[in-house]
Enzyme design. Sequence first.
Site, short mmCIF file in Angstrom:
data_model
loop_
_atom_site.label_atom_id
_atom_site.label_comp_id
_atom_site.label_asym_id
_atom_site.label_seq_id
_atom_site.Cartn_x
_atom_site.Cartn_y
_atom_site.Cartn_z
N HIS A 1 0.87 -1.18 0.00
CA HIS A 1 0.00 0.00 0.00
C HIS A 1 0.91 1.23 0.00
O HIS A 1 2.02 1.19 0.54
CB HIS A 1 -0.83 -0.05 1.29
CG HIS A 1 -1.87 1.00 1.42
ND1 HIS A 1 -1.59 2.30 1.78
CD2 HIS A 1 -3.23 0.94 1.28
CE1 HIS A 1 -2.71 2.98 1.85
NE2 HIS A 1 -3.73 2.19 1.55
N ASP B 1 3.35 -4.48 8.37
CA ASP B 1 2.15 -3.66 8.20
C ASP B 1 0.95 -4.59 8.40
O ASP B 1 0.60 -5.37 7.52
CB ASP B 1 2.15 -3.02 6.81
CG ASP B 1 0.86 -2.24 6.54
OD1 ASP B 1 -0.03 -2.22 7.42
OD2 ASP B 1 0.74 -1.67 5.44
N GLN C 1 -4.17 -5.07 7.32
CA GLN C 1 -5.18 -6.02 6.83
C GLN C 1 -5.10 -7.37 7.55
O GLN C 1 -5.81 -8.30 7.18
CB GLN C 1 -5.04 -6.24 5.32
CG GLN C 1 -5.24 -4.99 4.48
CD GLN C 1 -6.67 -4.45 4.50
OE1 GLN C 1 -7.60 -5.11 4.96
NE2 GLN C 1 -6.84 -3.23 4.03
N LYS D 1 -10.28 0.02 10.53
CA LYS D 1 -10.53 -1.17 9.71
C LYS D 1 -10.95 -2.36 10.56
O LYS D 1 -11.17 -3.45 10.05
CB LYS D 1 -9.25 -1.55 8.94
CG LYS D 1 -8.84 -0.53 7.90
CD LYS D 1 -7.64 -1.04 7.13
CE LYS D 1 -6.93 0.04 6.36
NZ LYS D 1 -7.64 0.50 5.17
N CYS E 1 -4.79 2.42 -3.58
CA CYS E 1 -3.55 2.94 -2.98
C CYS E 1 -2.39 1.98 -3.19
O CYS E 1 -1.54 1.81 -2.30
CB CYS E 1 -3.72 3.24 -1.49
SG CYS E 1 -4.88 4.54 -1.17
#
Length: 415
Positions: free
Chosen positions: A128, A205, A208, A231, A371
């Site tokens: 991303h 990261d 997600q 999220k 993104c």
Amino acid sequence: MGVQLDLFNVRAIRRDFPILQQRVNGKPVVFLDSAASSQKPLQVLEAMERVYREAYANVHRGVYTFSEAATAAYDEARAKIARFIGAPSAEQIVFTRNATEALNLLAYAYARAFLREGDEIIITELEHHANFVPWMVLARERNVTLKFIPITPEGLLDLDAFERLLTERTRIVSFAHVSNVLGTITDPAPIIARARAVGAVVIVDGSQSAPHMPVNVQAMDCDFFVFSGHKMLGPTGIGVLYGKRELLEAMPPFLTGGDMISYVGFDTVRWNDVPLKFEAGTPAFVEAIGLGAAVDYLSALSMEAVRAHEQHVTAYALERLSEVSGVRVFGPEDPRRRGGVVTFTVDRIHPHDLASLLDQQGIAIRAGHHCAQPLHQRLGVSATARASFYIYTETEEIDALVEGIEHAKRVLRVS
Ligand SMILES: Cc1ncc(COP(=O)(O)O)c(C=O)c1O
């Protein structure tokens, strides 16, 4: 592929989400854009409203009842989040605005402090922009080399290529635990082992992954882990940076001002202890408390069950979409290797046209580059459509998506 059994009570869960009771363009809402931001249950909305109604005052500043209650609730939220990701202590949870700010914090407070000209950073082709642009800017500014782990045709990271990219100048390896486009789940273990061997720090990261599967940062043994509250059922404006204590302690602050100091004189300033050293100014404490309620909600369901449900829905979506002519799905074929994100194109229909036509049916999907423009360049497409799932997603909504795509094909006469 076989769709496995789903023991999740989605109907009961959906009752906690007032927004899902609405109709959009006269149709029941089908919300398939949770990878961008999830919807919020009543429990989160009520936790935040309770603070504003019953015990609102600035944290860390007052010795009166409201301020002490708000501070205690803020501290409790930090402890809940530490437990949720298996962090050894609450002090290792730094609240940021979102994952993007957490990654920028690392690019400024870690990388700019410790990297030298000629050092190397490795990220991946599927990042991303939040885990791409901060490193690109740093690389240009400091003459640091930025390298990319390539992806295989199936959308997995090419670990042999990674091995070849590593050198004794590699200082940082940063990658998405789960891709927001391909859904690829990357096992951090082999990456971390190889990065360690050359003395690099590893940033994961988790934007997600933390919302969708069990995460334990100690078992993973990453150096830093970042994610966004919005999220994972929480409000906007709150994100998390987890870090190993010795690294957080060695890093200089990112932003400066109130709260992040222990002493200020006319010619001296001493930083506060971690995590407050990284939390300048009035924090988003109501949002942090909301995120604490979100984590309670997810923990009550169990993250294993959340993952199993999403895998079930994803397997169903992959199966149903494979039946639609003209649909091309990106990313790993095996639903066990991917999160609840299905990115696709439909022959001769631009993703934006598809998304607009689906909206007329009350169906919300994302269209564009999500993104991740470099990844789209690698995939050879300028835009894609993306359906993404969460705890409240029902397989009937996948059926609605498939019907919506067929309807779009008829309207645009591409059947
Ligand atoms: C993998 C990944 N990383 C980082 C981000 C950035 O999150 P935020 O915009 O909340 O900072 C996202 C958001 O879509 C994401 O999917």
